[in-house]
Motif scaffolding. Structure first.
Motif, PDB file in Angstrom:
ATOM      1  N   GLY A  65      55.848  43.010 178.264  1.00  0.00           N
ATOM      2  CA  GLY A  65      54.492  42.530 178.472  1.00  0.00           C
ATOM      3  C   GLY A  65      54.034  41.660 177.327  1.00  0.00           C
ATOM      4  N   ALA A  66      52.725  41.524 177.203  1.00  0.00           N
ATOM      5  CA  ALA A  66      52.131  40.670 176.179  1.00  0.00           C
ATOM      6  C   ALA A  66      51.165  41.473 175.319  1.00  0.00           C
ATOM      7  CB  ALA A  66      51.404  39.494 176.820  1.00  0.00           C
ATOM      8  N   ALA A  67      51.245  41.271 174.011  1.00  0.00           N
ATOM      9  CA  ALA A  67      50.370  41.939 173.043  1.00  0.00           C
ATOM     10  C   ALA A  67      49.316  40.953 172.542  1.00  0.00           C
ATOM     11  CB  ALA A  67      51.193  42.476 171.874  1.00  0.00           C
ATOM     12  N   TYR A  68      48.080  41.445 172.442  1.00  0.00           N
ATOM     13  CA  TYR A  68      46.960  40.600 172.022  1.00  0.00           C
ATOM     14  C   TYR A  68      46.220  41.260 170.856  1.00  0.00           C
ATOM     15  CZ  TYR A  68      47.743  38.516 176.617  1.00  0.00           C
ATOM     16  OH  TYR A  68      48.309  37.921 177.721  1.00  0.00           O
ATOM     17  N   HIS A  69      45.783  40.420 169.907  1.00  0.00           N
ATOM     18  CA  HIS A  69      45.007  40.892 168.764  1.00  0.00           C
ATOM     19  C   HIS A  69      43.707  40.082 168.720  1.00  0.00           C
ATOM     20  CE1 HIS A  69      48.617  43.056 167.523  1.00  0.00           C
ATOM     21  NE2 HIS A  69      49.282  41.925 167.707  1.00  0.00           N
ATOM     22  N   VAL A  70      42.677  40.658 169.324  1.00  0.00           N
ATOM     23  CA  VAL A  70      41.400  39.959 169.426  1.00  0.00           C
ATOM     24  C   VAL A  70      40.752  39.826 168.055  1.00  0.00           C
ATOM     25  CG1 VAL A  70      39.118  40.016 170.506  1.00  0.00           C
ATOM     26  CG2 VAL A  70      41.117  40.841 171.766  1.00  0.00           C
ATOM     27  N   SER A  71      40.871  40.862 167.239  1.00  0.00           N
ATOM     28  CA  SER A  71      40.345  40.875 165.877  1.00  0.00           C
ATOM     29  C   SER A  71      41.166  41.875 165.085  1.00  0.00           C
ATOM     30  CB  SER A  71      38.858  41.260 165.875  1.00  0.00           C
ATOM     31  OG  SER A  71      38.701  42.617 166.266  1.00  0.00           O
ATOM     32  N   ASP A  72      40.769  42.126 163.833  1.00  0.00           N
ATOM     33  CA  ASP A  72      41.499  43.112 163.041  1.00  0.00           C
ATOM     34  C   ASP A  72      41.242  44.538 163.543  1.00  0.00           C
ATOM     35  OD1 ASP A  72      38.833  43.123 162.284  1.00  0.00           O
ATOM     36  OD2 ASP A  72      39.270  43.631 160.203  1.00  0.00           O
ATOM     37  N   LYS A  73      40.260  44.693 164.436  1.00  0.00           N
ATOM     38  CA  LYS A  73      39.930  46.011 164.961  1.00  0.00           C
ATOM     39  C   LYS A  73      40.312  46.197 166.429  1.00  0.00           C
ATOM     40  CE  LYS A  73      35.971  46.636 161.867  1.00  0.00           C
ATOM     41  NZ  LYS A  73      34.502  46.879 161.796  1.00  0.00           N
ATOM     42  N   LEU A  74      40.185  45.150 167.237  1.00  0.00           N
ATOM     43  CA  LEU A  74      40.398  45.262 168.682  1.00  0.00           C
ATOM     44  C   LEU A  74      41.739  44.664 169.089  1.00  0.00           C
ATOM     45  CD1 LEU A  74      39.265  46.060 171.444  1.00  0.00           C
ATOM     46  CD2 LEU A  74      38.184  43.795 171.557  1.00  0.00           C
ATOM     47  N   HIS A  75      42.542  45.464 169.787  1.00  0.00           N
ATOM     48  CA  HIS A  75      43.879  45.054 170.216  1.00  0.00           C
ATOM     49  C   HIS A  75      44.121  45.555 171.638  1.00  0.00           C
ATOM     50  CE1 HIS A  75      44.662  44.623 165.828  1.00  0.00           C
ATOM     51  NE2 HIS A  75      43.949  45.739 165.774  1.00  0.00           N
ATOM     52  N   TYR A  76      44.959  44.834 172.390  1.00  0.00           N
ATOM     53  CA  TYR A  76      45.336  45.349 173.695  1.00  0.00           C
ATOM     54  C   TYR A  76      46.708  44.824 174.109  1.00  0.00           C
ATOM     55  CZ  TYR A  76      43.676  40.953 175.914  1.00  0.00           C
ATOM     56  OH  TYR A  76      43.474  39.655 176.276  1.00  0.00           O
ATOM     57  N   ALA A 122      46.759  48.807 177.916  1.00  0.00           N
ATOM     58  CA  ALA A 122      46.435  49.701 176.800  1.00  0.00           C
ATOM     59  C   ALA A 122      45.511  48.972 175.821  1.00  0.00           C
ATOM     60  CB  ALA A 122      47.697  50.148 176.086  1.00  0.00           C
ATOM     61  N   VAL A 123      44.419  49.626 175.426  1.00  0.00           N
ATOM     62  CA  VAL A 123      43.422  49.032 174.541  1.00  0.00           C
ATOM     63  C   VAL A 123      43.190  49.963 173.355  1.00  0.00           C
ATOM     64  CG1 VAL A 123      41.081  48.124 174.338  1.00  0.00           C
ATOM     65  CG2 VAL A 123      42.310  47.943 176.525  1.00  0.00           C
ATOM     66  N   SER A 124      43.135  49.382 172.153  1.00  0.00           N
ATOM     67  CA  SER A 124      42.891  50.165 170.942  1.00  0.00           C
ATOM     68  C   SER A 124      41.805  49.523 170.091  1.00  0.00           C
ATOM     69  CB  SER A 124      44.170  50.276 170.100  1.00  0.00           C
ATOM     70  OG  SER A 124      45.141  51.063 170.746  1.00  0.00           O
ATOM     71  N   TYR A 125      40.887  50.365 169.629  1.00  0.00           N
ATOM     72  CA  TYR A 125      39.894  49.946 168.636  1.00  0.00           C
ATOM     73  C   TYR A 125      40.195  50.732 167.367  1.00  0.00           C
ATOM     74  CZ  TYR A 125      35.428  48.751 166.493  1.00  0.00           C
ATOM     75  OH  TYR A 125      34.454  48.286 165.644  1.00  0.00           O
ATOM     76  N   VAL A 126      40.590  50.007 166.314  1.00  0.00           N
ATOM     77  CA  VAL A 126      41.124  50.646 165.113  1.00  0.00           C
ATOM     78  C   VAL A 126      40.344  50.193 163.886  1.00  0.00           C
ATOM     79  CG1 VAL A 126      43.211  51.034 163.748  1.00  0.00           C
ATOM     80  CG2 VAL A 126      43.402  50.535 166.196  1.00  0.00           C
TER      81      VAL A 126
END
Length: 298
Positions: A133-144, A177-181
């Motif tokens: 699949g494809a990994a995305y990094h919207v910001s240093d906190k939000l990823h999916y 899959a979505v992560s807020y870190v």
């Protein structure tokens, strides 16, 4: 007679016990995906490189639940111990605006089950998972991460056995899959999945389609540690089709929650652990499970 047939359908047609096999549903009460398997950072893929994730779990159940969620009058015990290396390659190649990523999981399962005095123990390779699949990094906190997993019927299956490690059919599973870190503050993760199952050619049984999600919610303390809760939610959305399917369609459902922690050293190594207890269960086993996951960069 009908109750006996229902128990036979639920238990003896073979249960998926790949990876963690945390619960039962569909044919034999099993599903392709070990619910609750993911934890913190499920949607935050690492930088380009090759990584090995190690999953370990121990699940125990001692009741089977019927369509109304009531305990079935059957002497039932299940113990499943599993380890599963997961190999991940994250590239710097673009894919739909993200980064191409691919992975493979090879579950090794030790299974011990007893039903009304009949017991069976197995220690085998389960069904292998291949995905990308494809990994995305919207910001240093939000990823999916958006992808598709394919479950291959590599595990052994015998329709005359009490239980089976393999499902004996193909399965495809689109996922998001979505992560807020963040080091200090709220950390939140969710992995949404939809399962489409092919027919088991040996039993002429086709399990229904399933919707499920793993989740984690915790607080970061600023020193690499996160603590909170995690678990899963599961519901089968279409009926099973095949011999001896109950009139109600044998649709499973369950929810699980428990304490969850994570430690991240900030250099690519992290470990997560949780214990989850199932509730609201129908047409499945009900139990509890301990799960451990760690990542090693190369």
């Amino acid at each position: 007679m009908q109750q006996s047939r229902a128990l036979t359908t639920l238990v003896t047609t073979g249960a998926l016990l790949s990876l963690a096999a945390a619960s039962w549903a569909t044919e034999g009460g099993g599903g392709m995906y070990p619910n609750g398997n993911e934890n913190y950072l499920t949607g935050a893929l690492p930088p380009p490189g090759f990584y090995v994730l190690g999953y370990a779990s121990s699940y125990r159940a001692d009741t089977l639940r019927d369509n109304n969620g009531d305990k079935l009058p059957v002497d039932f015990k299940l113990q499943v111990n599993a380890v599963a290396p997961r190999f991940i390659w994250v590239s710097d190649l673009p894919l739909a605006g993200g980064q191409l990523a691919m992975h493979a999981i090879t579950p090794l399962v030790e299974l011990d089950a007893t039903v009304n005095g009949r017991s069976q123990r197995k220690r085998e390779l389960g069904d292998i998972v291949l995905g990308g699949g494809a990994a995305y990094h919207v910001s240093d906190k939000l990823h999916y991460y958006a992808g598709l997993d394919i479950n291959a019927p590599t595990g052994q299956f015998d329709k005359n056995d009490l239980v089976n490690v393999g499902r004996n059919h193909w399965n495809v599973e689109p996922l998001l899959a979505v992560s807020y870190v963040q080091p200090r503050g709220i950390n939140a993760d969710v992995k949404l999945m939809y399962d489409y199952n092919w027919k088991n050619k040996d039993t002429d049984y086709r399990s229904g389609q399933e919707v499920h999600a793993d989740y984690a919610l915790g607080w970061g303390f600023g020193n690499g540690w996160v603590a909170g809760v995690g678990g899963y939610a599961y519901r089968q959305v279409t009926d099973d089709v095949g011999p001896n399917v109950p009139a109600h369609g044998n649709r499973g459902k369950a929810f699980a929650i428990g304490p969850s922690i994570k430690y991240d050293n900030g250099k690519g190594y992290f470990v997560t652990a949780k214990w989850q207890r199932e509730s609201g269960v129908a047409n499945r086993a009900r139990g509890s499970e301990f799960k451990l996951r760690m990542t090693l960069p190369f």
